[in-house]
Design a protein around this motif. Structure first.
Motif, short mmCIF file in Angstrom:
data_model
loop_
_atom_site.label_atom_id
_atom_site.label_comp_id
_atom_site.label_asym_id
_atom_site.label_seq_id
_atom_site.Cartn_x
_atom_site.Cartn_y
_atom_site.Cartn_z
N LEU A 99 0.84 -1.20 0.00
CA LEU A 99 0.00 0.00 0.00
C LEU A 99 0.87 1.25 0.00
O LEU A 99 1.77 1.38 0.82
N LEU A 100 0.57 2.16 -0.93
CA LEU A 100 1.17 3.49 -0.92
C LEU A 100 0.10 4.47 -0.49
O LEU A 100 -1.03 4.42 -0.99
N GLU A 101 0.43 5.35 0.42
CA GLU A 101 -0.47 6.44 0.83
C GLU A 101 0.21 7.72 0.35
O GLU A 101 1.23 8.12 0.89
N ILE A 102 -0.34 8.30 -0.75
CA ILE A 102 0.34 9.42 -1.40
C ILE A 102 -0.68 10.47 -1.85
O ILE A 102 -1.89 10.26 -1.75
N ASP A 103 -0.18 11.57 -2.39
CA ASP A 103 -1.06 12.63 -2.87
C ASP A 103 -1.46 12.36 -4.32
O ASP A 103 -0.98 11.41 -4.95
N LEU A 104 -2.35 13.20 -4.84
CA LEU A 104 -2.89 13.03 -6.19
C LEU A 104 -1.79 13.07 -7.25
O LEU A 104 -1.79 12.25 -8.17
N GLN A 105 -0.86 14.03 -7.14
CA GLN A 105 0.21 14.12 -8.14
C GLN A 105 1.01 12.82 -8.20
O GLN A 105 1.33 12.31 -9.26
N GLY A 106 1.32 12.28 -7.03
CA GLY A 106 2.07 11.04 -6.95
C GLY A 106 1.29 9.88 -7.53
O GLY A 106 1.85 9.02 -8.23
N ALA A 107 -0.01 9.83 -7.24
CA ALA A 107 -0.84 8.74 -7.77
C ALA A 107 -0.83 8.77 -9.29
O ALA A 107 -0.77 7.71 -9.94
N ARG A 108 -0.86 9.95 -9.88
CA ARG A 108 -0.83 10.04 -11.35
C ARG A 108 0.51 9.53 -11.90
O ARG A 108 0.55 8.88 -12.93
N GLN A 109 1.60 9.83 -11.21
CA GLN A 109 2.91 9.33 -11.66
C GLN A 109 2.98 7.81 -11.54
O GLN A 109 3.53 7.13 -12.41
N VAL A 110 2.44 7.26 -10.45
CA VAL A 110 2.44 5.81 -10.28
C VAL A 110 1.59 5.16 -11.36
O VAL A 110 1.95 4.11 -11.89
N ARG A 111 0.47 5.77 -11.72
CA ARG A 111 -0.37 5.21 -12.80
C ARG A 111 0.43 5.12 -14.10
O ARG A 111 0.31 4.14 -14.83
N GLU A 112 1.27 6.11 -14.37
CA GLU A 112 2.12 6.07 -15.56
C GLU A 112 3.15 4.94 -15.47
O GLU A 112 3.39 4.23 -16.43
N ALA A 113 3.76 4.79 -14.29
CA ALA A 113 4.83 3.81 -14.10
C ALA A 113 4.29 2.39 -13.91
O ALA A 113 4.93 1.42 -14.32
N MET A 114 3.13 2.26 -13.25
CA MET A 114 2.58 0.95 -12.90
C MET A 114 1.07 0.96 -13.12
O MET A 114 0.29 0.99 -12.17
N PRO A 115 0.63 0.93 -14.37
CA PRO A 115 -0.81 1.03 -14.66
C PRO A 115 -1.61 -0.14 -14.09
O PRO A 115 -2.83 -0.05 -13.95
N GLU A 116 -0.95 -1.24 -13.75
CA GLU A 116 -1.64 -2.40 -13.18
C GLU A 116 -2.01 -2.21 -11.72
O GLU A 116 -2.75 -3.01 -11.14
N ALA A 117 -1.51 -1.15 -11.09
CA ALA A 117 -1.85 -0.87 -9.70
C ALA A 117 -3.34 -0.55 -9.57
O ALA A 117 -4.01 -0.22 -10.55
N HIS A 118 -3.86 -0.67 -8.35
CA HIS A 118 -5.26 -0.36 -8.07
C HIS A 118 -5.29 0.95 -7.28
O HIS A 118 -4.66 1.05 -6.23
N PHE A 119 -6.03 1.92 -7.78
CA PHE A 119 -6.04 3.27 -7.21
C PHE A 119 -7.33 3.51 -6.43
O PHE A 119 -8.42 3.37 -6.98
N VAL A 120 -7.18 3.87 -5.14
CA VAL A 120 -8.31 4.08 -4.24
C VAL A 120 -8.34 5.54 -3.82
O VAL A 120 -7.36 6.07 -3.29
#
Length: 185
Positions: A99-120
Protein backbone atom coordinates in the motif's frame (compact mmCIF):
# COMPACT_ATOMS: atom_id res chain seq x y z
CA UNK A 1 4.93 -11.41 -10.61
CA UNK A 2 3.27 -10.62 -7.31
CA UNK A 3 0.04 -12.21 -6.18
CA UNK A 4 -1.37 -8.84 -5.15
CA UNK A 5 -1.28 -5.61 -7.12
CA UNK A 6 0.14 -2.45 -5.66
CA UNK A 7 -2.62 -0.43 -3.99
CA UNK A 8 -2.43 3.35 -4.03
CA UNK A 9 -4.46 5.38 -1.51
CA UNK A 10 -4.85 9.06 -2.38
CA UNK A 11 -7.30 11.87 -1.77
CA UNK A 12 -7.51 15.52 -0.84
CA UNK A 13 -5.48 17.15 1.87
CA UNK A 14 -6.81 16.56 5.42
CA UNK A 15 -9.11 13.72 4.33
CA UNK A 16 -7.32 11.43 6.77
CA UNK A 17 -5.02 9.42 4.49
CA UNK A 18 -2.33 9.32 7.17
CA UNK A 19 -4.80 8.42 9.89
CA UNK A 20 -6.30 5.57 7.86
CA UNK A 21 -2.80 4.35 6.94
CA UNK A 22 -1.74 4.46 10.61
CA UNK A 23 -4.79 2.37 11.55
CA UNK A 24 -3.89 -0.15 8.83
CA UNK A 25 -0.26 -0.22 10.05
CA UNK A 26 -1.38 -0.89 13.63
CA UNK A 27 -4.20 -3.40 13.02
CA UNK A 28 -3.29 -5.20 9.78
CA UNK A 29 0.32 -6.41 9.95
CA UNK A 30 -0.17 -8.38 6.72
CA UNK A 31 -0.27 -5.07 4.80
CA UNK A 32 3.09 -3.65 3.79
CA UNK A 33 2.91 0.15 3.97
CA UNK A 34 5.42 2.21 2.03
CA UNK A 35 7.22 4.96 3.94
CA UNK A 36 7.54 8.16 1.88
CA UNK A 37 10.46 10.55 1.95
CA UNK A 38 9.71 14.22 2.64
CA UNK A 39 11.52 17.50 3.11
CA UNK A 40 8.91 18.86 5.52
CA UNK A 41 9.51 18.97 9.26
CA UNK A 42 7.99 16.19 11.38
CA UNK A 43 4.61 16.86 12.97
CA UNK A 44 4.22 16.07 16.68
CA UNK A 45 4.42 12.32 17.24
CA UNK A 46 5.85 11.47 13.81
CA UNK A 47 8.87 9.18 13.84
CA UNK A 48 11.58 9.17 11.17
CA UNK A 49 11.54 5.88 9.26
CA UNK A 50 8.07 4.95 10.53
CA UNK A 51 5.78 7.75 9.34
CA UNK A 52 8.21 9.33 6.84
CA UNK A 53 11.87 9.43 5.97
CA UNK A 54 12.63 13.07 6.85
CA UNK A 55 15.37 14.29 4.50
CA UNK A 56 16.98 17.59 3.53
CA UNK A 57 16.27 19.32 0.23
CA UNK A 58 19.72 18.25 -1.00
CA UNK A 59 19.17 14.60 -0.02
CA UNK A 60 15.79 14.62 -1.79
CA UNK A 61 17.32 16.12 -4.95
CA UNK A 62 19.99 13.40 -4.93
CA UNK A 63 17.28 10.71 -4.66
CA UNK A 64 15.45 12.22 -7.66
CA UNK A 65 18.63 12.47 -9.75
CA UNK A 66 19.58 8.86 -8.95
CA UNK A 67 16.13 7.57 -10.05
CA UNK A 68 15.46 6.21 -6.55
CA UNK A 69 11.87 7.50 -6.37
CA UNK A 70 8.82 5.84 -7.95
CA UNK A 71 7.02 9.17 -7.75
CA UNK A 72 7.69 12.59 -6.28
CA UNK A 73 6.18 16.04 -6.12
CA UNK A 74 6.30 19.38 -4.42
CA UNK A 75 3.06 19.54 -2.46
CA UNK A 76 1.20 22.77 -1.63
CA UNK A 77 4.16 24.68 -3.08
CA UNK A 78 6.21 23.94 0.01
CA UNK A 79 7.63 20.50 0.78
CA UNK A 80 8.75 17.65 -1.47
CA UNK A 81 7.38 14.14 -1.02
CA UNK A 82 8.35 10.93 -2.79
CA UNK A 83 8.09 7.14 -2.69
CA UNK A 84 11.37 5.22 -2.58
CA UNK A 85 11.26 2.74 -5.48
CA UNK A 86 13.32 -0.20 -4.15
CA UNK A 87 11.17 -1.09 -1.09
CA UNK A 88 8.01 -1.10 -3.28
CA UNK A 89 9.60 -3.41 -5.84
CA UNK A 90 10.84 -5.72 -3.05
CA UNK A 91 7.39 -5.88 -1.42
CA UNK A 92 5.77 -6.75 -4.76
CA UNK A 93 8.34 -9.44 -5.51
CA UNK A 94 7.74 -11.01 -2.09
CA UNK A 95 3.97 -11.22 -2.65
CA UNK A 96 3.08 -8.78 0.14
CA UNK A 97 -0.13 -6.73 0.32
CA UNK A 98 1.53 -3.42 -0.66
CA UNK A 99 0.00 0.00 0.00
CA UNK A 100 1.17 3.49 -0.92
CA UNK A 101 -0.47 6.44 0.83
CA UNK A 102 0.34 9.42 -1.40
CA UNK A 103 -1.06 12.63 -2.87
CA UNK A 104 -2.89 13.03 -6.19
CA UNK A 105 0.21 14.12 -8.14
CA UNK A 106 2.07 11.04 -6.95
CA UNK A 107 -0.84 8.74 -7.77
CA UNK A 108 -0.83 10.04 -11.35
CA UNK A 109 2.91 9.33 -11.66
CA UNK A 110 2.44 5.81 -10.28
CA UNK A 111 -0.37 5.21 -12.80
CA UNK A 112 2.12 6.07 -15.56
CA UNK A 113 4.83 3.81 -14.10
CA UNK A 114 2.58 0.95 -12.90
CA UNK A 115 -0.81 1.03 -14.66
CA UNK A 116 -1.64 -2.40 -13.18
CA UNK A 117 -1.85 -0.87 -9.70
CA UNK A 118 -5.26 -0.36 -8.07
CA UNK A 119 -6.04 3.27 -7.21
CA UNK A 120 -8.31 4.08 -4.24
CA UNK A 121 -9.68 7.57 -3.66
CA UNK A 122 -10.27 8.43 0.01
CA UNK A 123 -13.16 10.89 0.08
CA UNK A 124 -14.40 13.08 2.92
CA UNK A 125 -18.03 12.70 4.05
CA UNK A 126 -18.54 16.37 3.07
CA UNK A 127 -16.64 19.56 2.21
CA UNK A 128 -17.50 21.03 5.63
CA UNK A 129 -16.02 17.98 7.36
CA UNK A 130 -12.84 18.30 5.29
CA UNK A 131 -12.47 21.96 6.31
CA UNK A 132 -13.15 21.05 9.94
CA UNK A 133 -10.45 18.36 9.90
CA UNK A 134 -7.88 20.67 8.37
CA UNK A 135 -8.58 23.47 10.86
CA UNK A 136 -8.91 21.03 13.75
CA UNK A 137 -5.48 19.46 13.39
CA UNK A 138 -3.89 22.86 13.99
CA UNK A 139 -0.64 22.05 12.19
CA UNK A 140 -0.80 24.77 9.50
CA UNK A 141 -0.92 28.55 9.50
CA UNK A 142 -4.01 30.31 8.14
CA UNK A 143 -2.12 30.92 4.88
CA UNK A 144 -1.14 27.25 4.60
CA UNK A 145 -4.74 26.17 5.32
CA UNK A 146 -6.04 28.45 2.58
CA UNK A 147 -3.54 27.01 0.08
CA UNK A 148 -4.42 23.44 1.10
CA UNK A 149 -8.16 24.10 0.69
CA UNK A 150 -7.62 25.47 -2.81
CA UNK A 151 -5.61 22.34 -3.63
CA UNK A 152 -8.34 20.15 -2.08
CA UNK A 153 -10.93 21.52 -4.52
CA UNK A 154 -8.79 20.38 -7.45
CA UNK A 155 -8.04 17.03 -5.78
CA UNK A 156 -11.73 16.31 -5.14
CA UNK A 157 -12.46 16.85 -8.83
CA UNK A 158 -10.04 14.00 -9.68
CA UNK A 159 -12.10 11.29 -7.98
CA UNK A 160 -13.22 9.81 -11.33
CA UNK A 161 -9.58 8.94 -12.16
CA UNK A 162 -9.60 6.24 -9.46
CA UNK A 163 -10.61 2.58 -9.56
CA UNK A 164 -12.43 2.66 -6.19
CA UNK A 165 -13.68 5.24 -3.69
CA UNK A 166 -13.86 4.87 0.07
CA UNK A 167 -15.54 7.54 2.20
CA UNK A 168 -13.59 8.28 5.36
CA UNK A 169 -16.56 8.84 7.65
CA UNK A 170 -14.98 6.70 10.38
CA UNK A 171 -11.32 5.65 10.41
CA UNK A 172 -11.77 2.02 11.50
CA UNK A 173 -14.51 1.38 8.94
CA UNK A 174 -12.57 3.05 6.10
CA UNK A 175 -9.40 1.11 6.96
CA UNK A 176 -11.29 -2.19 7.13
CA UNK A 177 -12.95 -1.50 3.77
CA UNK A 178 -9.55 -0.72 2.24
CA UNK A 179 -7.91 -3.90 3.55
CA UNK A 180 -10.91 -5.99 2.47
CA UNK A 181 -10.60 -4.52 -1.04
CA UNK A 182 -6.88 -5.31 -1.06
CA UNK A 183 -7.41 -8.91 0.03
CA UNK A 184 -10.14 -9.45 -2.59
CA UNK A 185 -7.73 -8.59 -5.44
Amino acid sequence: MSRHPLFVLAGPTAVGKGTVAAYVREHFPEVWLSVSATTRAPRPGEIDGVHYHFVSDDEFSQMVEAGELLEYAVVHGRASYGTPRRPVEEALSRGKLPLLEIDLQGARQVREAMPEAHFVFLAPPSWDELVSRLVGRGTETAEERAARLETAKVELAAQAEFDSTITNDEVRRAAEELVSLMKDH
